[in-house]
Design a protein around this motif. Structure first.
Motif, PDB file in Angstrom:
ATOM      1  N   VAL A 198      -5.864 -36.532 -16.036  1.00 24.96           N
ATOM      2  CA  VAL A 198      -6.381 -35.410 -15.234  1.00 24.96           C
ATOM      3  C   VAL A 198      -6.110 -34.094 -15.959  1.00 24.96           C
ATOM      4  O   VAL A 198      -4.999 -33.844 -16.421  1.00 24.96           O
ATOM      5  CB  VAL A 198      -5.708 -35.376 -13.839  1.00 24.96           C
ATOM      6  CG1 VAL A 198      -6.174 -34.154 -13.042  1.00 24.96           C
ATOM      7  CG2 VAL A 198      -6.005 -36.645 -13.058  1.00 24.96           C
ATOM      8  N   LEU A 199      -7.154 -33.287 -16.022  1.00 23.97           N
ATOM      9  CA  LEU A 199      -7.013 -31.921 -16.535  1.00 23.97           C
ATOM     10  C   LEU A 199      -7.281 -30.955 -15.385  1.00 23.97           C
ATOM     11  O   LEU A 199      -8.313 -31.059 -14.715  1.00 23.97           O
ATOM     12  CB  LEU A 199      -8.030 -31.682 -17.667  1.00 23.97           C
ATOM     13  CG  LEU A 199      -8.178 -30.224 -18.133  1.00 23.97           C
ATOM     14  CD1 LEU A 199      -6.886 -29.700 -18.772  1.00 23.97           C
ATOM     15  CD2 LEU A 199      -9.342 -30.098 -19.129  1.00 23.97           C
ATOM     16  N   ILE A 200      -6.355 -30.050 -15.168  1.00 28.83           N
ATOM     17  CA  ILE A 200      -6.528 -29.034 -14.126  1.00 28.83           C
ATOM     18  C   ILE A 200      -6.738 -27.696 -14.838  1.00 28.83           C
ATOM     19  O   ILE A 200      -5.991 -27.353 -15.763  1.00 28.83           O
ATOM     20  CB  ILE A 200      -5.284 -28.981 -13.219  1.00 28.83           C
ATOM     21  CG1 ILE A 200      -5.093 -30.350 -12.537  1.00 28.83           C
ATOM     22  CG2 ILE A 200      -5.407 -27.880 -12.170  1.00 28.83           C
ATOM     23  CD1 ILE A 200      -3.729 -30.558 -11.928  1.00 28.83           C
ATOM     24  N   ILE A 201      -7.784 -26.986 -14.429  1.00 27.63           N
ATOM     25  CA  ILE A 201      -8.121 -25.706 -15.067  1.00 27.63           C
ATOM     26  C   ILE A 201      -8.198 -24.645 -13.972  1.00 27.63           C
ATOM     27  O   ILE A 201      -8.735 -24.911 -12.888  1.00 27.63           O
ATOM     28  CB  ILE A 201      -9.485 -25.798 -15.794  1.00 27.63           C
ATOM     29  CG1 ILE A 201      -9.474 -26.900 -16.858  1.00 27.63           C
ATOM     30  CG2 ILE A 201      -9.863 -24.464 -16.423  1.00 27.63           C
ATOM     31  CD1 ILE A 201     -10.790 -27.052 -17.625  1.00 27.63           C
ATOM     32  N   VAL A 202      -7.695 -23.449 -14.270  1.00 28.19           N
ATOM     33  CA  VAL A 202      -7.838 -22.376 -13.278  1.00 28.19           C
ATOM     34  C   VAL A 202      -7.889 -21.015 -13.980  1.00 28.19           C
ATOM     35  O   VAL A 202      -7.173 -20.782 -14.962  1.00 28.19           O
ATOM     36  CB  VAL A 202      -6.689 -22.432 -12.230  1.00 28.19           C
ATOM     37  CG1 VAL A 202      -5.324 -22.184 -12.845  1.00 28.19           C
ATOM     38  CG2 VAL A 202      -6.941 -21.446 -11.081  1.00 28.19           C
ATOM     39  N   GLY A 203      -8.750 -20.149 -13.475  1.00 29.37           N
ATOM     40  CA  GLY A 203      -8.805 -18.781 -13.993  1.00 29.37           C
ATOM     41  C   GLY A 203      -7.557 -18.033 -13.549  1.00 29.37           C
ATOM     42  O   GLY A 203      -7.161 -18.145 -12.382  1.00 29.37           O
ATOM     43  N   GLU A 204      -6.983 -17.256 -14.446  1.00 27.46           N
ATOM     44  CA  GLU A 204      -5.711 -16.594 -14.090  1.00 27.46           C
ATOM     45  C   GLU A 204      -5.889 -15.588 -12.947  1.00 27.46           C
ATOM     46  O   GLU A 204      -4.949 -15.263 -12.256  1.00 27.46           O
ATOM     47  CB  GLU A 204      -5.065 -15.919 -15.310  1.00 27.46           C
ATOM     48  CG  GLU A 204      -5.844 -14.747 -15.872  1.00 27.46           C
ATOM     49  CD  GLU A 204      -5.084 -14.016 -16.995  1.00 27.46           C
ATOM     50  OE1 GLU A 204      -5.737 -13.235 -17.704  1.00 27.46           O
ATOM     51  OE2 GLU A 204      -3.878 -14.225 -17.142  1.00 27.46           O
ATOM     52  N   GLU A 205      -7.144 -15.127 -12.751  1.00 34.20           N
ATOM     53  CA  GLU A 205      -7.394 -14.164 -11.664  1.00 34.20           C
ATOM     54  C   GLU A 205      -8.217 -14.769 -10.529  1.00 34.20           C
ATOM     55  O   GLU A 205      -8.928 -14.060  -9.825  1.00 34.20           O
ATOM     56  CB  GLU A 205      -8.089 -12.925 -12.229  1.00 34.20           C
ATOM     57  CG  GLU A 205      -7.209 -12.127 -13.170  1.00 34.20           C
ATOM     58  CD  GLU A 205      -7.972 -11.015 -13.865  1.00 34.20           C
ATOM     59  OE1 GLU A 205      -8.675 -10.264 -13.169  1.00 34.20           O
ATOM     60  OE2 GLU A 205      -7.875 -10.928 -15.106  1.00 34.20           O
ATOM     61  N   ASP A 206      -8.142 -16.080 -10.391  1.00 33.92           N
ATOM     62  CA  ASP A 206      -8.895 -16.746  -9.321  1.00 33.92           C
ATOM     63  C   ASP A 206      -8.308 -16.346  -7.966  1.00 33.92           C
ATOM     64  O   ASP A 206      -7.151 -16.634  -7.673  1.00 33.92           O
ATOM     65  CB  ASP A 206      -8.818 -18.269  -9.519  1.00 33.92           C
ATOM     66  CG  ASP A 206      -9.692 -19.027  -8.540  1.00 33.92           C
ATOM     67  OD1 ASP A 206     -10.033 -18.476  -7.479  1.00 33.92           O
ATOM     68  OD2 ASP A 206     -10.039 -20.186  -8.851  1.00 33.92           O
ATOM     69  N   LYS A 207      -9.155 -15.681  -7.134  1.00 30.44           N
ATOM     70  CA  LYS A 207      -8.667 -15.212  -5.832  1.00 30.44           C
ATOM     71  C   LYS A 207      -8.948 -16.246  -4.743  1.00 30.44           C
ATOM     72  O   LYS A 207      -8.406 -16.167  -3.654  1.00 30.44           O
ATOM     73  CB  LYS A 207      -9.394 -13.906  -5.444  1.00 30.44           C
ATOM     74  CG  LYS A 207      -9.060 -12.728  -6.359  1.00 30.44           C
ATOM     75  CD  LYS A 207      -9.998 -11.545  -6.106  1.00 30.44           C
ATOM     76  CE  LYS A 207     -11.216 -11.627  -6.982  1.00 30.44           C
ATOM     77  NZ  LYS A 207     -12.011 -10.471  -7.234  1.00 30.44           N
ATOM     78  N   ILE A 208      -9.838 -17.202  -5.017  1.00 30.76           N
ATOM     79  CA  ILE A 208     -10.242 -18.147  -3.965  1.00 30.76           C
ATOM     80  C   ILE A 208      -9.365 -19.406  -3.994  1.00 30.76           C
ATOM     81  O   ILE A 208      -8.882 -19.871  -2.961  1.00 30.76           O
ATOM     82  CB  ILE A 208     -11.744 -18.485  -4.113  1.00 30.76           C
ATOM     83  CG1 ILE A 208     -12.554 -17.205  -3.898  1.00 30.76           C
ATOM     84  CG2 ILE A 208     -12.164 -19.567  -3.130  1.00 30.76           C
ATOM     85  CD1 ILE A 208     -14.039 -17.362  -4.003  1.00 30.76           C
ATOM     86  N   THR A 209      -9.178 -19.938  -5.179  1.00 32.45           N
ATOM     87  CA  THR A 209      -8.259 -21.082  -5.341  1.00 32.45           C
ATOM     88  C   THR A 209      -7.278 -20.680  -6.454  1.00 32.45           C
ATOM     89  O   THR A 209      -7.486 -21.035  -7.621  1.00 32.45           O
ATOM     90  CB  THR A 209      -9.038 -22.373  -5.711  1.00 32.45           C
ATOM     91  OG1 THR A 209      -9.942 -22.083  -6.781  1.00 32.45           O
ATOM     92  CG2 THR A 209      -9.838 -22.894  -4.533  1.00 32.45           C
ATOM     93  N   PRO A 210      -6.258 -19.950  -6.111  1.00 31.47           N
ATOM     94  CA  PRO A 210      -5.410 -19.304  -7.120  1.00 31.47           C
ATOM     95  C   PRO A 210      -4.560 -20.277  -7.946  1.00 31.47           C
ATOM     96  O   PRO A 210      -4.413 -21.449  -7.575  1.00 31.47           O
ATOM     97  CB  PRO A 210      -4.511 -18.392  -6.268  1.00 31.47           C
ATOM     98  CG  PRO A 210      -4.535 -18.967  -4.909  1.00 31.47           C
ATOM     99  CD  PRO A 210      -5.832 -19.692  -4.740  1.00 31.47           C
ATOM    100  N   PRO A 211      -4.001 -19.777  -9.041  1.00 34.37           N
ATOM    101  CA  PRO A 211      -3.195 -20.629  -9.910  1.00 34.37           C
ATOM    102  C   PRO A 211      -2.089 -21.400  -9.181  1.00 34.37           C
ATOM    103  O   PRO A 211      -1.753 -22.506  -9.584  1.00 34.37           O
ATOM    104  CB  PRO A 211      -2.620 -19.641 -10.936  1.00 34.37           C
ATOM    105  CG  PRO A 211      -3.666 -18.569 -11.029  1.00 34.37           C
ATOM    106  CD  PRO A 211      -4.224 -18.440  -9.644  1.00 34.37           C
ATOM    107  N   GLU A 212      -1.563 -20.859  -8.066  1.00 34.96           N
ATOM    108  CA  GLU A 212      -0.505 -21.600  -7.349  1.00 34.96           C
ATOM    109  C   GLU A 212      -1.021 -22.952  -6.838  1.00 34.96           C
ATOM    110  O   GLU A 212      -0.280 -23.943  -6.828  1.00 34.96           O
ATOM    111  CB  GLU A 212       0.021 -20.816  -6.128  1.00 34.96           C
ATOM    112  CG  GLU A 212       0.644 -19.460  -6.433  1.00 34.96           C
ATOM    113  CD  GLU A 212      -0.401 -18.367  -6.603  1.00 34.96           C
ATOM    114  OE1 GLU A 212      -1.008 -17.983  -5.594  1.00 34.96           O
ATOM    115  OE2 GLU A 212      -0.620 -17.897  -7.743  1.00 34.96           O
ATOM    116  N   SER A 213      -2.301 -22.979  -6.394  1.00 25.80           N
ATOM    117  CA  SER A 213      -2.861 -24.252  -5.912  1.00 25.80           C
ATOM    118  C   SER A 213      -2.975 -25.240  -7.071  1.00 25.80           C
ATOM    119  O   SER A 213      -2.720 -26.442  -6.908  1.00 25.80           O
ATOM    120  CB  SER A 213      -4.257 -24.048  -5.310  1.00 25.80           C
ATOM    121  OG  SER A 213      -4.199 -23.178  -4.228  1.00 25.80           O
ATOM    122  N   ALA A 214      -3.355 -24.720  -8.224  1.00 27.10           N
ATOM    123  CA  ALA A 214      -3.477 -25.581  -9.410  1.00 27.10           C
ATOM    124  C   ALA A 214      -2.098 -26.112  -9.816  1.00 27.10           C
ATOM    125  O   ALA A 214      -1.939 -27.306 -10.127  1.00 27.10           O
ATOM    126  CB  ALA A 214      -4.109 -24.785 -10.555  1.00 27.10           C
TER     127      ALA A 214
END
Ligand code: MLT
Length: 256
Positions: A198-214
């Motif tokens: 599994v690879l999890i990717i997240v934008g550092e400024e994601d306001k909808i599903t923020p890095p904490e969820s990732a």
């Protein structure tokens, strides 16, 4: 169901699931840049893009079943599934229901938790707003929320086309997907059961599903990898395609 393919038909298959309320074209920065050695499939979720929506009443469960039907129709036993945001909600439910169909999973800008009551009420307000005034205001608000502020202000490439896509949908399907997301199950308890890469990717400024969820999903899926995409908001694949594609390609190369 409408889908497009590119790459080598005999290569490792990767199926891209778009976010809400977009269509397969949001994956152009990947389809146009990734090497031909893999087989890429990007489809339109029921009711979006060119896929028929019927009455607009949908569930994440139905969307996961649609993906399985697509794989059957393509005579595809296993694939790497890459879902962004709502596409990730579908991928996570698909992983619970059809684990034998997965070769690998890419969870981009998404979360496993179900909606909070606050989020459900916000979606109820959006359904009401669309019923009353159509898609225009909803789309403007959504566009602002999905991009990192700087990218939105600069109107980076892809935004005008994305807006056209968002406005082209039948409002019934948009409202149906809002309700489907509000009613989705919590897939968090089953994260430890995911045994494929599994690879999890997240934008550092994601306001909808923020890095904490990732981070949380990363902590619960043994062996998973996490990549944070600099300078990107919720649409990390469009906002920083180079970093997104590098992470994806490194993952696919290890898998194959
Ligand atoms: C998406 O990008 O698919 C949506 O923003 C997800 C959501 O609203 O939860």
């Amino acid at each position: 169901m409408h889908y497009i393919t590119s790459g080598d038909r005999h290569g490792l298959p990767i199926i891209f699931i778009h976010g809400f309320p977009f269509d397969h074209s949001m994956w152009e920065p990947q389809l146009n840049a990734l090497p031909d050695k893999y087989y890429y499939i990007a489809y339109d979720i029921r009711g979006f893009g060119k896929s028929e929506g019927r009455d607009g009443i949908n569930t994440i469960e139905q969307f996961a079943d649609d993906l399985e039907t697509l794989m059957k129709n393509l005579s595809m036993e296993k694939a790497v599934i890459c879902g962004l945001s709502m596409g990730g909600y579908i991928a996570l439910r698909f992983a619970e229901k059809y684990p034998q169909r997965l070769k690998g999973l890419v969870l981009a800008d998404t979360r496993s938790e179900q909606d909070t009551d606050e989020a459900r009420l916000k979606r109820a307000g959006q359904v009401k707003e669309i019923s009353k005034s159509g898609l225009d205001d909803f789309v403007d608000g959504m566009l602002k929320a999905v991009f990192a502020d700087k990218n939105f202000v600069q109107n980076i490439s892809g935004i005008p086309q994305l807006k056209r896509v968002m406005l082209s949908h039948d409002p019934k399907s948009v409202k149906g997907a809002l309700l489907a997301m509000a009613a989705r199950t919590d897939t968090t308890p089953s994260l430890p059961d995911i045994k494929i890469p599994v690879l999890i990717i997240v934008g550092e400024e994601d306001k909808i599903t923020p890095p904490e969820s990732a981070q949380k999903m990363h902590g619960m899926i043994a062996g998973s990898e996490l990549t944070i995409i600099p300078g990107a908001g919720h649409l990390s694949n469009m906002e920083n395609p180079q970093a997104f594609n590098n992470a994806l390609l490194t993952f696919l190369d290890k898998l194959s």
